[in-house]
Write an enzyme that holds these catalytic residues in place. Structure first.
Site, PDB file in Angstrom:
ATOM      1  N   GLY A 427       5.313 -33.026  50.412  1.00  0.00           N
ATOM      2  CA  GLY A 427       4.236 -32.176  49.481  1.00  0.00           C
ATOM      3  C   GLY A 427       5.279 -31.880  48.145  1.00  0.00           C
ATOM      4  N   GLY A 429       8.456 -32.674  47.061  1.00  0.00           N
ATOM      5  CA  GLY A 429       9.022 -33.196  46.267  1.00  0.00           C
ATOM      6  C   GLY A 429       9.543 -34.666  47.321  1.00  0.00           C
ATOM      7  N   LYS A 445      16.750 -33.377  48.198  1.00  0.00           N
ATOM      8  CA  LYS A 445      14.857 -33.408  47.451  1.00  0.00           C
ATOM      9  C   LYS A 445      15.000 -32.858  46.473  1.00  0.00           C
ATOM     10  CE  LYS A 445      12.259 -30.985  50.394  1.00  0.00           C
ATOM     11  NZ  LYS A 445      11.811 -29.667  50.316  1.00  0.00           N
ATOM     12  N   ASP A 541       2.878 -24.624  56.509  1.00  0.00           N
ATOM     13  CA  ASP A 541       3.117 -25.564  56.977  1.00  0.00           C
ATOM     14  C   ASP A 541       3.790 -26.563  57.857  1.00  0.00           C
ATOM     15  OD1 ASP A 541       1.756 -28.214  54.781  1.00  0.00           O
ATOM     16  OD2 ASP A 541       3.702 -28.852  53.908  1.00  0.00           O
TER      17      ASP A 541
END
Length: 726
Positions: A427, A429, A445, A541
């Site tokens: 979510g 990169g 990333k 997350d």
């Protein structure tokens, strides 16, 4: 000219030296015995070889000779590219009397699961005469179950039988002897016999008086090695099976795995080879190196202009010629005499426009320099801007100076962010695999969209990870601030994500003990983030796709772009909702108040995913039901086994019930009713210690916190209602 030629020659010699010495043997291990190179998996000492590949260098000979360990088999040559080892197999003596029959078996004294006599690359030769030979084959592709060879002759001199059949017999029956003979048998490399060596071998056999002393015994012929080619495999597994094991042998990035097929078309293990355009040892990291085809005209023909590329080369005709440059004299002139004269006339006309051409070149030169200057200024601008943002977030100001990578270095490491280097995306990169100049393999990333939120998230991730030092959190090496959205450089985790492993299209996934260990390691990292760091860090997350697994399946929590720090003197903060549907804490979603218990809820969803091997967003049979709601309902009904993965039912036993109880507690709708991650960690650690049959100290399992005390009655009720089918 002479100096230039000498420099080119020195460069060529240096290149050849590098190719010869690249990763042949293991580090700090002998790579040669006498004049024979010893590549891994073969080796001499401890730690230098794989099982069944141990060798012995006998230095009493001059020069030294190489032997297979615990045998008298002399090694003459080893090839990793062909997966063969050439040995001196000697002569099998068949001394027989008149009217005597015998059976003889030729075999090599090596591990039959690893080594196989190459039927294609060897010939069977029998020296002698005055007998009938019955040869039996152990192959379905043999022309018959046995083949008869007649060598009856009235001539007293020695004769030769040469069988070039692409099949190696396993049993020889010799009968109908018309006179006493001293026959001998050998299996030797194809072509050796016909290359002028037949008379040499016959003379050596006739001169060796020890051959007739006994029969059925293999003798070495002094000065005349019998070269026999033996094929070998690295392992008895197939390539598909080996890739999923921790013992996969094909370590070079430029190598490939090939299944070995036996003579009877059955699978016989696997070998590793360097891809086309590379050579070296595929069983060593970076062992396959690029070949400079332009320095090998005998192997790679090019009569034109040769240019070496990584893994290949190009061959083009010089300017003004055309044809096939890979053929001898394949390039020919494309101009006739008339065309040449016309070209001269055109050249005269073009001369008048030289001034215009110089102006165009000058404009292009200035334009290129202007683009370079703008790119440099842009990098400097973004560096200053992002460095300022980073310094505002960081607790340790020195990190901004110690962990900087240049954009040029990261572009080189990823081949300018080539799609072939793309590992995946989350979510926050896209992640690329890169190889730094110091040969470190890293994950880089890069933001998908250039918006201010992405910049804030990336800066936030650097700030968070700069304060995290835990074995189960992915390690941040540094960042690049020369782009509008900074680039992050992490340690490379090679074994994918927990999500990929759980939801692979295979009947079985992780063993139960591995799942329990991964759950414990994840809880340990979250407990550290919540209570052991300088500030309380909420990941926000947590999901199976953000749990990376290394070669040892050790859990690594990743993707801290949405993480948020909470001061120790506060229980929560009001913030915009971020997370992944299915894992998101419903209380956080409705109140917009983020607490540590939001991670606890997401972890509970992941525990259900580990137990059921179902995705959180999977369609459930009950209308409007989610995976977590269905799981809690089945636990309360005493029907937990209907939800569990079959592998968990068979391997988990009572431990699976205990984990299910912890999951239900974590999934409480009210945050205050959920345990802390430290309590969850302690509970899972106790389960894992019992699962590993290790002594468990009382202070490790005594959970007397208020939260777990409040839930103890519910836990007893859940445990009493759950049962597995008998």
């Amino acid at each position: 000219m002479r100096a230039a030629s000498i420099a080119a020659l020195l460069q060529l010699l240096a290149t050849m030296l590098v190719l010869v010495s690249v990763n042949v043997a293991s580090p700090n291990c002998a790579s040669i015995c006498g004049n024979i190179s010893i590549p891994y998996p073969f080796g001499l000492g401890a730690g230098c070889h794989r099982e069944s590949f141990k060798l012995f260098c006998n230095e009493t000979y001059h020069p030294p000779k190489l032997f297979m360990e615990n045998s008298v088999v002399e090694v003459l040559e080893i090839s990793t590219q062909d997966s063969t080892v050439t040995i001196d197999s000697g002569i099998l003596s068949l001394a027989l009397a008149r009217n005597e029959d015998t059976n003889a078996v030729w075999a090599i004294p090596l591990n039959g699961s690893i080594y196989t006599t190459s039927a294609i690359r060897n010939d069977l030769v029998v020296l002698g005469c005055g007998f009938i030979m019955l040869v039996a084959f152990d192959h379905e592709s043999a022309p018959a179950s046995s083949t008869l060879y007649d060598c009856l002759s009235s001539y007293p001199k020695q004769q030769v039988l040469l069988f070039d059949s692409n099949l190696i017999p396993i049993d020889l029956s010799i009968r109908d002897i018309t006179a006493p003979i001293n026959a001998s048998l050998a299996v030797m490399e194809g072509g050796w016999w016909s290359n002028g060596n037949n008379m040499t071998l016959q003379k050596a056999v006739l001169a060796d008086t020890t051959l007739g002393a006994s029969r059925g015994v293999v003798h070495s012929i002094p000065g005349v090695p019998i070269r026999t080619v033996i094929s070998w495999v690295f392992s008895s597994l197939s390539c598909a099976e080996a890739r999923n094991s921790s013992d996969f042998g094909c370590l070079s990035n430029n190598g490939e795995c090939l299944d070995y097929i036996k003579q009877d078309d059955s699978a016989g293990g696997y070998t590793c080879h360097c891809r086309g355009g590379y050579e070296g040892n595929p069983y060593r990291r970076h062992g396959c190196q690029d070949i400079n085809e332009c320095t090998r005209p005998g192997e790679y023909s090019c009569s034109g202009q040769c240019t070496n590329l990584i893994g290949s080369y190009t061959c083009t005709c010089p300017h003004g010629t055309s044809g096939n440059p890979r053929k001898q004299n394949g390039c020919s002139s494309t101009k006739s005499a008339k065309e040449k004269f016309s070209g001269f006339a055109i050249a005269l006309k073009v001369g008048s426009g030289v001034g215009v051409l110089l102006i165009i070149i000058a404009v292009l030169f200035v334009r290129r320099n202007l683009i370079t200057w703008k790119a440099k200024k842009s990098r400097e601008f973004f560096f200053k801007q992002n460095r300022g943002l980073l310094l505002q977030r960081l607790v340790d100001k020195d990190i901004a100076e110690r962990m900087m990578f240049s954009l040029q270095e990261l572009e080189k490491a990823t081949n300018k962010f080539d799609n072939a280097r793309k590992l995946g995306g989350g979510g926050h990169g896209t992640v690329y695999k890169g190889i730094l100049s110091d040969q470190r393999v890293v994950a880089i990333k890069k933001s998908k969209v250039i918006i201010q939120r992405e910049t804030d998230d990336f800066i936030n991730e650097v700030a968070i990870l700069s304060q995290v030092n835990h074995r189960n959190a992915v390690k941040l090496f540094g960042c690049c601030l020369e782009t509008e959205v900074p680039l992050l450089v992490y340690e490379f985790i090679s074994n994918g994500t927990l999500y990929d492993k759980l939801h692979a299209s295979t009947p079985l996934s992780f063993p139960w003990k591995e799942r329990l260990r991964i759950a414990f390691e994840t809880s340990r990292c979250l407990a550290y983030l919540h209570s052991a760091a300088s500030i309380s860090i909420v990941h926000r997350d947590i999901k199976s796709a953000n749990i990376l697994l290394d070669d040892q399946l050790t859990a690594k929590v990743s993707d801290f772009g949405a993480s948020r720090g909470i001061p120790i003197d506060q229980t929560g903060v009001a913030t915009a909702v971020q997370g992944t549907f299915g894992y998101l804490d419903p209380e956080y979603y409705h109140t917009r108040r983020l607490t540590e218990k939001s991670d606890v809820y997401s972890f509970g969803v992941m525990l259900v995913e580990l137990l059921t091997r179902k995705k959180p967003c999977v369609h459930m049979p009950s209308p409007g039901a989610s995976l977590t709601a269905e799981f809690i309902l089945r636990v309360n009904q005493g029907k937990l086994f209907e939800m569990l993965d079959q592998q968990v039912i068979e391997e988990g036993g009572e431990e699976a019930k205990d984990v299910a109880v912890v999951a239900v507690m974590c999934l409480s709708l009210k945050g205050e009713d959920r345990p802390t991650m430290r309590q969850v960690e302690t509970r899972l650690e106790a389960m894992q210690t019992v699962a590993n049959n290790a002594p468990l100290e009382q202070n490790n399992v005594n959970v007397d916190d208020d939260n777990f005390s409040r839930h103890y009655s519910m836990e007893e009720e859940c445990m009493s209602s759950m049962d597995f089918p008998r």
